[in-house]
Design a protein around this motif. Structure first.
Motif, PDB file in Angstrom:
ATOM      1  N   UNK A  17      -4.340   0.962  26.404  1.00  9.93           N
ATOM      2  CA  UNK A  17      -4.075   0.051  25.290  1.00  9.93           C
ATOM      3  C   UNK A  17      -4.980  -1.171  25.347  1.00  9.93           C
ATOM      4  N   UNK A  18      -5.159  -1.750  26.552  1.00 13.55           N
ATOM      5  CA  UNK A  18      -5.993  -2.947  26.697  1.00 13.55           C
ATOM      6  C   UNK A  18      -7.449  -2.629  26.368  1.00 13.55           C
ATOM      7  N   UNK A  19      -7.930  -1.468  26.820  1.00 17.96           N
ATOM      8  CA  UNK A  19      -9.309  -1.086  26.522  1.00 17.96           C
ATOM      9  C   UNK A  19      -9.534  -0.945  25.019  1.00 17.96           C
ATOM     10  N   UNK A  20      -8.605  -0.291  24.336  1.00 16.46           N
ATOM     11  CA  UNK A  20      -8.760  -0.108  22.893  1.00 16.46           C
ATOM     12  C   UNK A  20      -8.551  -1.409  22.124  1.00 16.46           C
ATOM     13  N   UNK A  21      -7.780  -2.321  22.682  1.00 18.94           N
ATOM     14  CA  UNK A  21      -7.665  -3.639  22.052  1.00 18.94           C
ATOM     15  C   UNK A  21      -9.033  -4.308  22.015  1.00 18.94           C
ATOM     16  N   UNK A  22      -9.762  -4.197  23.123  1.00 21.57           N
ATOM     17  CA  UNK A  22     -11.115  -4.756  23.144  1.00 21.57           C
ATOM     18  C   UNK A  22     -12.045  -4.055  22.183  1.00 21.57           C
ATOM     19  N   UNK A  23     -11.970  -2.730  22.147  1.00 19.20           N
ATOM     20  CA  UNK A  23     -12.826  -1.966  21.240  1.00 19.20           C
ATOM     21  C   UNK A  23     -12.476  -2.266  19.791  1.00 19.20           C
ATOM     22  N   UNK A  24     -11.194  -2.476  19.515  1.00 21.51           N
ATOM     23  CA  UNK A  24     -10.774  -2.776  18.156  1.00 21.51           C
ATOM     24  C   UNK A  24     -11.329  -4.086  17.618  1.00 21.51           C
ATOM     25  N   UNK A  25     -11.639  -5.026  18.499  1.00 23.49           N
ATOM     26  CA  UNK A  25     -12.216  -6.294  18.039  1.00 23.49           C
ATOM     27  C   UNK A  25     -13.644  -6.123  17.530  1.00 23.49           C
ATOM     28  N   UNK A  26     -14.327  -5.060  17.994  1.00 25.86           N
ATOM     29  CA  UNK A  26     -15.747  -4.864  17.657  1.00 25.86           C
ATOM     30  C   UNK A  26     -15.929  -3.849  16.534  1.00 25.86           C
ATOM     31  N   UNK A  27     -15.194  -2.745  16.594  1.00 23.20           N
ATOM     32  CA  UNK A  27     -15.434  -1.606  15.702  1.00 23.20           C
ATOM     33  C   UNK A  27     -15.501  -1.961  14.217  1.00 23.20           C
ATOM     34  N   UNK A  28     -14.552  -2.722  13.654  1.00 22.85           N
ATOM     35  CA  UNK A  28     -14.590  -2.920  12.204  1.00 22.85           C
ATOM     36  C   UNK A  28     -15.726  -3.818  11.714  1.00 22.85           C
ATOM     37  N   UNK A  29     -16.359  -4.540  12.629  1.00 23.18           N
ATOM     38  CA  UNK A  29     -17.289  -5.582  12.201  1.00 23.18           C
ATOM     39  C   UNK A  29     -18.732  -5.375  12.653  1.00 23.18           C
ATOM     40  N   UNK A  30     -18.971  -4.430  13.572  1.00 18.72           N
ATOM     41  CA  UNK A  30     -20.310  -4.322  14.149  1.00 18.72           C
ATOM     42  C   UNK A  30     -21.354  -3.904  13.116  1.00 18.72           C
ATOM     43  N   UNK A  31     -20.982  -3.064  12.129  1.00 18.34           N
ATOM     44  CA  UNK A  31     -21.957  -2.633  11.116  1.00 18.34           C
ATOM     45  C   UNK A  31     -22.400  -3.823  10.262  1.00 18.34           C
ATOM     46  N   UNK A  32     -21.436  -4.571   9.734  1.00 15.83           N
ATOM     47  CA  UNK A  32     -21.768  -5.719   8.891  1.00 15.83           C
ATOM     48  C   UNK A  32     -22.526  -6.773   9.690  1.00 15.83           C
ATOM     49  N   UNK A  33     -22.173  -6.938  10.948  1.00 17.14           N
ATOM     50  CA  UNK A  33     -22.853  -7.920  11.800  1.00 17.14           C
ATOM     51  C   UNK A  33     -24.334  -7.574  11.948  1.00 17.14           C
ATOM     52  N   UNK A  34     -24.625  -6.297  12.245  1.00 13.26           N
ATOM     53  CA  UNK A  34     -26.013  -5.894  12.443  1.00 13.26           C
ATOM     54  C   UNK A  34     -26.788  -5.886  11.130  1.00 13.26           C
ATOM     55  N   UNK A  35     -26.165  -5.366  10.075  1.00 13.17           N
ATOM     56  CA  UNK A  35     -26.872  -5.205   8.804  1.00 13.17           C
ATOM     57  C   UNK A  35     -27.089  -6.530   8.084  1.00 13.17           C
ATOM     58  N   UNK A  36     -26.049  -7.366   8.016  1.00 16.70           N
ATOM     59  CA  UNK A  36     -26.115  -8.571   7.193  1.00 16.70           C
ATOM     60  C   UNK A  36     -26.240  -9.854   8.007  1.00 16.70           C
ATOM     61  N   UNK A  37     -25.335 -10.052   8.959  1.00 23.72           N
ATOM     62  CA  UNK A  37     -25.333 -11.307   9.705  1.00 23.72           C
ATOM     63  C   UNK A  37     -26.653 -11.519  10.441  1.00 23.72           C
ATOM     64  N   UNK A  38     -27.119 -10.473  11.143  1.00 22.90           N
ATOM     65  CA  UNK A  38     -28.384 -10.596  11.861  1.00 22.90           C
ATOM     66  C   UNK A  38     -29.576 -10.237  10.997  1.00 22.90           C
ATOM     67  N   UNK A  39     -29.338  -9.675   9.824  1.00 24.10           N
ATOM     68  CA  UNK A  39     -30.434  -9.366   8.904  1.00 24.10           C
ATOM     69  C   UNK A  39     -31.302  -8.209   9.337  1.00 24.10           C
ATOM     70  N   UNK A  40     -30.753  -7.269  10.112  1.00 29.22           N
ATOM     71  CA  UNK A  40     -31.549  -6.145  10.605  1.00 29.22           C
ATOM     72  C   UNK A  40     -31.529  -4.957   9.656  1.00 29.22           C
TER      73      UNK A  40
END
Length: 442
Positions: free
Chosen positions: A11-34
């Motif tokens: 549960x703790x491991x997936x809690x950490x993964x859950x913080x990243x999964x929904x946002x990593x695409x938008x972060x790379x594509x838009x926030x960082x402009x890649x």
């Protein structure tokens, strides 16, 4: 106590993964402009890392301590998560996602082996169910909490998520290390169980007495990789299990993150909030029903439950087809049916998660439980990675009906595969139990 620590660690491991999964695409594509290509490549490399890690992690779990394999893999995942925060270029971010995928997936077969070693046969399905529930809850809580701290308008806005993911995997590693401490063992209690007794792996199994597969630690030197894979594929029941694994992966999990949301937006024309609601309903149904379903199905064999999963997921896709039929005239009804679809899928998941891994382990050749679980995890991961590509091609071409129809067919194929698996296992009960030597390749 060890089982509880494993559940909390998941549960703790997936809690950490859950913080990243929904946002990593938008972060790379838009926030960082890649751009979208780099963001999509990051997701693909995560899947590639997972595909490579699953058989490697399973193989190591057969050769060395599964505790060390699981702990080491989670430390690698933590390093990958933190590396994402430091990534200053697309190449560094891609490398971080690759390492992240390696670490997360390499730990999975080792943890399954630990459940099989530390938990008695009558309780294994229950522990696998609790693990899955804990993972779903951790993922949901992580994603929900991250929504309040992640800021996709700043380059440093994802650091809380990356840090939380790294910390989550480190804590998870510590819990598994604690579970592996000998203080929990009692002489004669089976706490340091070195033999995976497959005959008791799945309550209500179709396996006959004498079909059990033992994994004596240190007694027999494990075969080479090629020989191990030949031994695995020589088992007819495992070949049918592979078909079920692949079709059920394609029938839902391959489309959960991208294909189904894309269908909802492009074909059903629902709002983005409806997709979030559907995901939430999926988690809530799993959490609410998981242990109830385990109790109600305790006497049912694994293949029988997998037949039910395929049938339930077929129904889900038919409901989704109904949603597309009314999307133009009754958009609110279409949105309701879409959310209902995720709830129906979740009912199938409550049977799928506690059954597939222990059933696969019960069929594994002697000494190759980890290798078998790793190989089947790789199959599931590899075919799941194909899902977004298939969805993109079909939905991009305006073939929404073909997209749904194909998945109805895939789910029905899963039903057929599970039915054949049940028939194979039942036929083994009509012949004398094999000698121990023959059990290796039976």
């Amino acid at each position: 106590m060890r089982a509880r620590l494993l559940i909390v660690a998941s549960a703790v491991a997936m809690l950490g993964w859950g913080t990243v999964l929904p946002y990593q695409y938008a972060y790379a594509a838009s926030t960082r402009g890649w751009g979208s290509i780099a963001a999509a490549a990051a997701s693909s490399l995560f899947s590639v890392g997972a595909l490579l890690a699953a058989p490697l992690g399973g193989r190591l779990a057969d050769r060395v301590s599964p505790v060390l394999v699981a702990v080491g893999a989670k430390v690698v995942a933590a390093a990958g998560a933190v590396g994402l925060g430091f990534a200053g270029s697309p190449a560094a971010f891609l490398a971080g996602m690759f390492v992240f995928g390696l670490g997360i997936t390499a730990a999975a077969p080792a943890q399954s082996v630990l459940v099989l070693r530390w938990v008695g046969g009558s309780d294994r399905r229950k522990v696998f169910a609790w693990q899955f529930t804990g993972q779903a809850l951790g993922m949901a809580v992580g994603a929900f909490a991250a929504g309040y701290v992640v800021d996709l308008h700043r380059e440093s806005g994802m650091w809380p998520a990356f840090a939380a993911a790294g910390a989550g995997f480190v804590v998870s590693a510590g819990l598994i290390l604690l579970a592996g401490a000998r203080r929990w063992g009692r002489p004669g209690a089976g706490a340091e169980l070195d033999v995976v007794d497959a005959s008791a792996t799945v309550a209500g199994s179709d396996l006959a007495a004498g079909d059990a597969v033992g994994t004596p630690v240190g007694e027999v030197r494990p075969p080479g990789v090629r020989q191990a894979w030949r031994l695995i594929w020589a088992v007819p029941a495992l070949r049918w299990t592979a078909l079920v694994t692949v079709t059920l992966a394609l029938g839902f999990y391959a489309q959960f993150e991208s294909g189904l949301p894309a269908y909802a937006l492009t074909v059903l024309d629902v709002r983005e909030t409806t997709i979030g609601l559907a995901a939430a309903v999926n988690c809530v149904v799993i959490i609410a029903l998981q242990m109830v379903v385990v109790r109600l199905t305790a006497r049912r064999s694994g293949p029988t439950l997998l037949i039910a999963v395929g049938a339930i997921w077929t129904l889900s896709w038919l409901v989704l087809a109904g949603a597309s039929a009314v999307a133009g005239t009754a958009p609110e009804l279409a949105a309701t049916l879409f959310v209902t679809t995720f709830g129906i899928f979740a009912v199938g998941e409550t049977m799928y998660a506690p059954v597939l891994n222990p059933l696969t382990a019960s069929l594994a050749p002697s000494g190759l439980v980890g290798t078998t679980l790793g190989l089947f995890t790789a199959l599931q991961t590899g075919f799941s990675a194909v899902g977004p590509l298939v969805a993109g091609l079909l939905l991009g071409a305006g073939l929404g009906s073909v997209f749904v129809g194909a998945h109805v067919g895939i789910s029905l194929l899963a039903v057929f595969g599970a039915w054949r698996l049940r028939a194979v296992l039942r036929s083994r009960r009509t012949v004398p139990a094999p000698a121990p030597e023959a059990a290796l390749v039976a």
